[in-house]
Design a protein around this motif. Sequence first.
Motif, short mmCIF file in Angstrom:
data_model
loop_
_atom_site.label_atom_id
_atom_site.label_comp_id
_atom_site.label_asym_id
_atom_site.label_seq_id
_atom_site.Cartn_x
_atom_site.Cartn_y
_atom_site.Cartn_z
N MET A 5 0.85 -1.17 0.00
CA MET A 5 0.00 0.00 0.00
C MET A 5 0.89 1.23 0.00
N ASN A 6 0.67 2.11 -0.96
CA ASN A 6 1.44 3.34 -1.05
C ASN A 6 0.79 4.40 -0.17
N LEU A 7 1.48 4.80 0.88
CA LEU A 7 0.91 5.76 1.81
C LEU A 7 1.74 7.04 1.84
N ASP A 8 1.07 8.17 1.75
CA ASP A 8 1.71 9.46 1.94
C ASP A 8 1.54 9.78 3.42
N ARG A 9 2.48 9.32 4.22
CA ARG A 9 2.36 9.41 5.68
C ARG A 9 2.16 10.84 6.18
N ALA A 39 -4.46 4.35 21.04
CA ALA A 39 -3.14 3.73 20.91
C ALA A 39 -2.27 4.52 19.92
N ILE A 40 -2.85 4.96 18.82
CA ILE A 40 -2.11 5.74 17.83
C ILE A 40 -1.65 7.06 18.43
N GLY A 73 5.29 9.06 16.34
CA GLY A 73 5.09 8.98 14.89
C GLY A 73 6.04 8.05 14.16
N THR A 74 7.28 7.99 14.59
CA THR A 74 8.24 7.13 13.90
C THR A 74 7.99 5.66 14.16
N ARG A 75 7.16 5.35 15.13
CA ARG A 75 6.87 3.95 15.46
C ARG A 75 5.54 3.47 14.89
N LEU A 76 4.85 4.35 14.17
CA LEU A 76 3.57 3.96 13.57
C LEU A 76 3.80 3.09 12.34
N SER A 77 2.95 2.08 12.20
CA SER A 77 3.06 1.13 11.09
C SER A 77 2.20 1.58 9.90
N ASP A 78 2.36 0.89 8.79
CA ASP A 78 1.49 1.14 7.63
C ASP A 78 0.03 0.90 8.00
N ASP A 79 -0.23 -0.12 8.82
CA ASP A 79 -1.61 -0.38 9.27
C ASP A 79 -2.15 0.78 10.10
N ASP A 80 -1.29 1.39 10.94
CA ASP A 80 -1.71 2.55 11.72
C ASP A 80 -2.08 3.70 10.79
N TYR A 81 -1.24 3.94 9.78
CA TYR A 81 -1.53 5.02 8.83
C TYR A 81 -2.79 4.71 8.02
N ALA A 82 -3.03 3.48 7.68
CA ALA A 82 -4.26 3.11 6.98
C ALA A 82 -5.47 3.40 7.86
N HIS A 83 -5.36 3.12 9.16
CA HIS A 83 -6.47 3.41 10.06
C HIS A 83 -6.64 4.92 10.23
N MET A 84 -5.55 5.64 10.30
CA MET A 84 -5.62 7.10 10.41
C MET A 84 -6.34 7.69 9.19
N ARG A 85 -6.06 7.16 8.01
CA ARG A 85 -6.74 7.62 6.79
C ARG A 85 -8.23 7.30 6.88
N LYS A 86 -8.57 6.12 7.38
CA LYS A 86 -9.97 5.71 7.54
C LYS A 86 -10.70 6.66 8.50
N VAL A 87 -10.04 7.01 9.60
CA VAL A 87 -10.62 7.92 10.59
C VAL A 87 -10.90 9.28 9.97
N ALA A 88 -9.92 9.85 9.27
CA ALA A 88 -10.10 11.17 8.65
C ALA A 88 -11.26 11.14 7.66
N GLY A 89 -11.37 10.09 6.88
CA GLY A 89 -12.47 9.96 5.92
C GLY A 89 -13.81 9.83 6.60
N TYR A 90 -13.88 9.03 7.66
CA TYR A 90 -15.13 8.84 8.40
C TYR A 90 -15.61 10.17 8.98
N VAL A 91 -14.69 10.88 9.63
CA VAL A 91 -15.06 12.16 10.25
C VAL A 91 -15.58 13.13 9.20
N ALA A 92 -14.90 13.24 8.08
CA ALA A 92 -15.33 14.15 7.01
C ALA A 92 -16.72 13.79 6.50
N ARG A 93 -16.96 12.51 6.24
CA ARG A 93 -18.28 12.08 5.74
C ARG A 93 -19.37 12.30 6.79
N HIS A 94 -19.08 11.95 8.02
CA HIS A 94 -20.07 12.04 9.09
C HIS A 94 -20.40 13.50 9.41
#
Length: 113
Positions: free
Chosen positions: A1-5, A56-57, A62-83
């Motif tokens: 997964m290509n993430l722009d952290r 937990a995030i 920040g340097t210890r966050l994983s790709d999965d953490d960043y994927a969840h962070m992206r999901k959170v930002a999207g959910y908040v914007a839509r909601h």
Amino acid sequence: MNLDRARIAEKFARAVNMDADELEAWLETPESRRVGFTAAGTSESVGHASGRRIVAILRTHGTRLSDDDYAHMRKVAGYVARHRAQEPANMVTSRWRYSLMNWGHDPLKEGPA
């Protein structure tokens, strides 16, 4: 997964306006546990589980966050914007607000979403 952290972290920081302690305390309330979608076979809503992950995030450097953490962070930002786009007439005690708070965003606090 290509993430722009950096971009994901920026959007997450704008969306999540509750700190880890505040969110953790909220997640212990009955109101927090009563809202959100609960999948079959589980006892915790998707938003409530997300809230625990957000805590937990927020507590991870920040340097210890994983790709999965960043994927969840992206999901959170999207959910908040839509909601946020579905704002009800009375947000103070609404299930809408409580659901957003499970995702780390209190719409009654100052600041953009």
